[in-house]
Design a protein around this motif. Structure first.
Motif, PDB file in Angstrom:
ATOM      1  N   SER A 184     -42.337  37.989  62.598  1.00 22.76           N
ATOM      2  CA  SER A 184     -41.938  38.149  63.998  1.00 22.76           C
ATOM      3  C   SER A 184     -42.655  39.318  64.650  1.00 22.76           C
ATOM      4  O   SER A 184     -43.107  39.228  65.798  1.00 22.76           O
ATOM      5  CB  SER A 184     -40.420  38.328  64.106  1.00 22.76           C
ATOM      6  OG  SER A 184     -39.972  39.457  63.385  1.00 22.76           O
ATOM      7  N   SER A 185     -42.791  40.436  63.932  1.00 21.38           N
ATOM      8  CA  SER A 185     -43.444  41.602  64.521  1.00 21.38           C
ATOM      9  C   SER A 185     -44.933  41.344  64.761  1.00 21.38           C
ATOM     10  O   SER A 185     -45.495  41.780  65.770  1.00 21.38           O
ATOM     11  CB  SER A 185     -43.261  42.838  63.629  1.00 21.38           C
ATOM     12  OG  SER A 185     -43.870  42.653  62.371  1.00 21.38           O
TER      13      SER A 185
ATOM     14  N   GLY B  54     -34.570  30.565  54.996  1.00 27.41           N
ATOM     15  CA  GLY B  54     -35.105  31.660  54.185  1.00 27.41           C
ATOM     16  C   GLY B  54     -35.945  32.629  54.974  1.00 27.41           C
ATOM     17  O   GLY B  54     -36.592  33.510  54.398  1.00 27.41           O
ATOM     18  N   MET B  55     -35.979  32.481  56.320  1.00 24.87           N
ATOM     19  CA  MET B  55     -36.809  33.335  57.163  1.00 24.87           C
ATOM     20  C   MET B  55     -35.943  34.265  58.003  1.00 24.87           C
ATOM     21  O   MET B  55     -34.785  33.956  58.298  1.00 24.87           O
ATOM     22  CB  MET B  55     -37.705  32.474  58.078  1.00 24.87           C
ATOM     23  CG  MET B  55     -38.631  31.550  57.323  1.00 24.87           C
ATOM     24  SD  MET B  55     -39.590  30.502  58.448  1.00 24.87           S
ATOM     25  CE  MET B  55     -40.545  31.751  59.329  1.00 24.87           C
ATOM     26  N   THR B  56     -36.508  35.421  58.380  1.00 29.04           N
ATOM     27  CA  THR B  56     -35.788  36.370  59.225  1.00 29.04           C
ATOM     28  C   THR B  56     -36.560  36.599  60.521  1.00 29.04           C
ATOM     29  O   THR B  56     -37.784  36.485  60.557  1.00 29.04           O
ATOM     30  CB  THR B  56     -35.590  37.724  58.510  1.00 29.04           C
ATOM     31  OG1 THR B  56     -36.862  38.234  58.090  1.00 29.04           O
ATOM     32  CG2 THR B  56     -34.670  37.572  57.314  1.00 29.04           C
ATOM     33  N   PHE B  57     -35.825  36.920  61.570  1.00 29.70           N
ATOM     34  CA  PHE B  57     -36.409  37.147  62.890  1.00 29.70           C
ATOM     35  C   PHE B  57     -35.683  38.306  63.552  1.00 29.70           C
ATOM     36  O   PHE B  57     -34.451  38.376  63.522  1.00 29.70           O
ATOM     37  CB  PHE B  57     -36.283  35.882  63.742  1.00 29.70           C
ATOM     38  CG  PHE B  57     -36.591  36.111  65.203  1.00 29.70           C
ATOM     39  CD1 PHE B  57     -37.891  36.350  65.619  1.00 29.70           C
ATOM     40  CD2 PHE B  57     -35.579  36.077  66.145  1.00 29.70           C
ATOM     41  CE1 PHE B  57     -38.177  36.569  66.960  1.00 29.70           C
ATOM     42  CE2 PHE B  57     -35.851  36.280  67.486  1.00 29.70           C
ATOM     43  CZ  PHE B  57     -37.160  36.528  67.897  1.00 29.70           C
ATOM     44  N   GLN B  58     -36.448  39.241  64.122  1.00 30.93           N
ATOM     45  CA  GLN B  58     -35.864  40.407  64.782  1.00 30.93           C
ATOM     46  C   GLN B  58     -36.055  40.275  66.297  1.00 30.93           C
ATOM     47  O   GLN B  58     -37.163  40.449  66.818  1.00 30.93           O
ATOM     48  CB  GLN B  58     -36.518  41.696  64.288  1.00 30.93           C
ATOM     49  CG  GLN B  58     -35.783  42.951  64.717  1.00 30.93           C
ATOM     50  CD  GLN B  58     -36.372  44.207  64.080  1.00 30.93           C
ATOM     51  OE1 GLN B  58     -37.541  44.226  63.740  1.00 30.93           O
ATOM     52  NE2 GLN B  58     -35.560  45.234  63.933  1.00 30.93           N
TER      53      GLN B  58
ATOM     54  N   GLN C 247     -47.873  36.409  56.360  1.00 38.58           N
ATOM     55  CA  GLN C 247     -48.670  37.271  57.247  1.00 38.58           C
ATOM     56  C   GLN C 247     -49.888  36.525  57.789  1.00 38.58           C
ATOM     57  O   GLN C 247     -50.234  36.657  58.972  1.00 38.58           O
ATOM     58  CB  GLN C 247     -49.118  38.516  56.476  1.00 38.58           C
ATOM     59  CG  GLN C 247     -49.633  39.649  57.350  1.00 38.58           C
ATOM     60  CD  GLN C 247     -48.516  40.470  57.954  1.00 38.58           C
ATOM     61  OE1 GLN C 247     -47.370  40.047  57.985  1.00 38.58           O
ATOM     62  NE2 GLN C 247     -48.850  41.644  58.447  1.00 38.58           N
ATOM     63  N   LEU C 248     -50.523  35.735  56.937  1.00 37.21           N
ATOM     64  CA  LEU C 248     -51.694  34.968  57.363  1.00 37.21           C
ATOM     65  C   LEU C 248     -51.313  33.929  58.418  1.00 37.21           C
ATOM     66  O   LEU C 248     -51.979  33.804  59.456  1.00 37.21           O
ATOM     67  CB  LEU C 248     -52.332  34.270  56.156  1.00 37.21           C
ATOM     68  CG  LEU C 248     -53.532  33.362  56.453  1.00 37.21           C
ATOM     69  CD1 LEU C 248     -54.673  34.152  57.073  1.00 37.21           C
ATOM     70  CD2 LEU C 248     -53.986  32.657  55.174  1.00 37.21           C
TER      71      LEU C 248
END
Length: 387
Positions: A357-358, A118-122, A48-49
């Motif tokens: 992403s958000s 290991g990361m997600t993206f919408q 988040q940071l």
């Protein structure tokens, strides 16, 4: 270097940037507390940071861009955004090396994600920005003629098709946000009050009739989530109401100043870092902390709308109205879920819920609003010099 920074700060809406930064700072601190007390890891706070700092830099970059050029570049961002969304409509959990297409991040039937390592993206978050820009351009092109049947039909298609695509992904919460953004922008663009009243009536009556004739149109868990709001104490819905009941309990026991950050005495709320971060926040920071967060978000919404209303250009006004609608609707839906007055539909709280992403996409919206404001101030200065 310093003269450039001073000149930029004189032109930009510094208060708007500070409001966003304050939201991100509180989010990181709260996620750090969740990481220490629930997850045993600071990974979500770290992401988040990083996302907030990256987003803030992108907001500054986008604020210096011409929003007219961004809107006219719709073939570019439209192809990129929807080119990422469309594969997820048909491919579910398909692995292609390091990338998983149509990844169901929560283990549900929501296949709207990409997993990269290991990361997600919408991609729907990027599509949301493209949707606002293209619809704003469309509305500015038919300014004063929105209620003509041909224009209204094309605008309706422009709104419904993206929302339908997101629905097919399985992300009904985001699909409703898309639909809400479109309708707010359409109304602000000059839609007749009679058509608004008629559309609302037809929507309510048609929706009720459709549910009566085809009760199976809603998935089982979706219908149960609606029932959970109406009958939260029903033992048969205990598995559905558990998260909302815990959230309501966390908010109710926060008191005036809360249980304290990094305290193990808080009420456990499942997935508190995501959709229910407001419940956790209210529990650890109390009524005063929750009120401060609501005031920050309310100030952001008002300042976004004010920037649009001050803009003499229809395109800039429409863009700000769309971003205001996205902010406002997500806040209302998310907090309604936390307060147990709306069903859980997977809508995050802007700037606060964990999600790289958000957060980055929200800051891109901030940059576009700042661009509208800076262009408005530049136009006023030029007009004063002429006069």
């Amino acid at each position: 270097m310093y003269p450039l920074i001073r000149r930029y700060l004189r032109r930009v809406d510094v208060v708007y940037l500070l409001l966003c930064a304050a939201c991100s700072a509180i989010s990181v601190v709260v996620l750090l507390s969740i990481g220490q007390t629930q997850l045993g890891s600071n990974n979500k706070a770290s992401v988040q940071l990083i996302a907030s700092l990256l987003g803030l830099m992108l907001a500054v970059v986008f604020s210096t861009a011409d929003y007219h050029a961004l809107a006219r570049a719709w073939p570019l961002h439209g192809v990129v955004a929807w080119g990422l969304v469309l594969p997820t409509l048909f491919l579910h959990n398909v692995n292609t090396g390091l990338v998983t297409i149509g990844y169901d991040a929560g283990g549900t039937s929501n296949y709207s994600w990409y997993r990269v390592g290991g990361m997600t993206f919408q991609p729907a978050e990027l599509a949301k920005i493209s949707f606002i820009l293209t619809l704003a351009l469309h509305l500015s092109q038919v300014r004063g003629q929105v209620n003509r049947p041909k224009n209204l039909l094309l605008l309706f298609v422009h709104i419904v098709l993206p929302a339908a695509a997101i629905h097919v992904q399985g992300d009904d919460g985001t699909a409703l946000v898309f639909l809400g953004i479109g309708l707010v922008m359409l109304y602000a663009g000059g839609l007749s009050h009679w058509l608004v009243a008629g559309g609302l009536t037809a929507g309510v009556v048609g929706g009720a009739a459709l549910l009566a004739l085809r009760p199976g149109i809603l998935k089982g868990y979706q219908f149960k989530r609606i029932l959970a709001v109406l009958t939260p104490d029903d033992p048969a819905l205990a598995d559905i109401t558990y998260q909302q009941n815990k959230g309501a309990m966390a908010i109710g026991t926060g008191g005036l100043t809360g249980q304290g950050l990094l305290s193990g005495e808080h009420i456990f709320v499942p997935n508190a870092w995501n959709d229910f971060i407001f419940a956790y926040l209210a529990n650890v920071l109390g009524f005063l902390g929750a009120a401060a967060v609501l005031l920050l978000l309310f100030a952001l919404c008002l300042r976004t709308l004010r920037t649009g209303l001050q803009c003499p250009d229809a395109l800039g006004c429409n863009i700000c109205v769309g971003i205001f609608a996205a902010l406002f609707l997500q806040c209302v839906i998310n907090i309604g879920m936390n307060l147990q007055v709306l069903p859980v539909i997977g809508v995050t709280l802007p700037f606060f819920s964990a999600g790289g992403s958000s957060v980055v996409m929200m800051y891109l919206c901030v940059g576009i609003v700042l661009s509208v404001g800076m262009n408005t101030r530049r136009s006023k200065l030029e007009m004063q010099q002429i006069l």
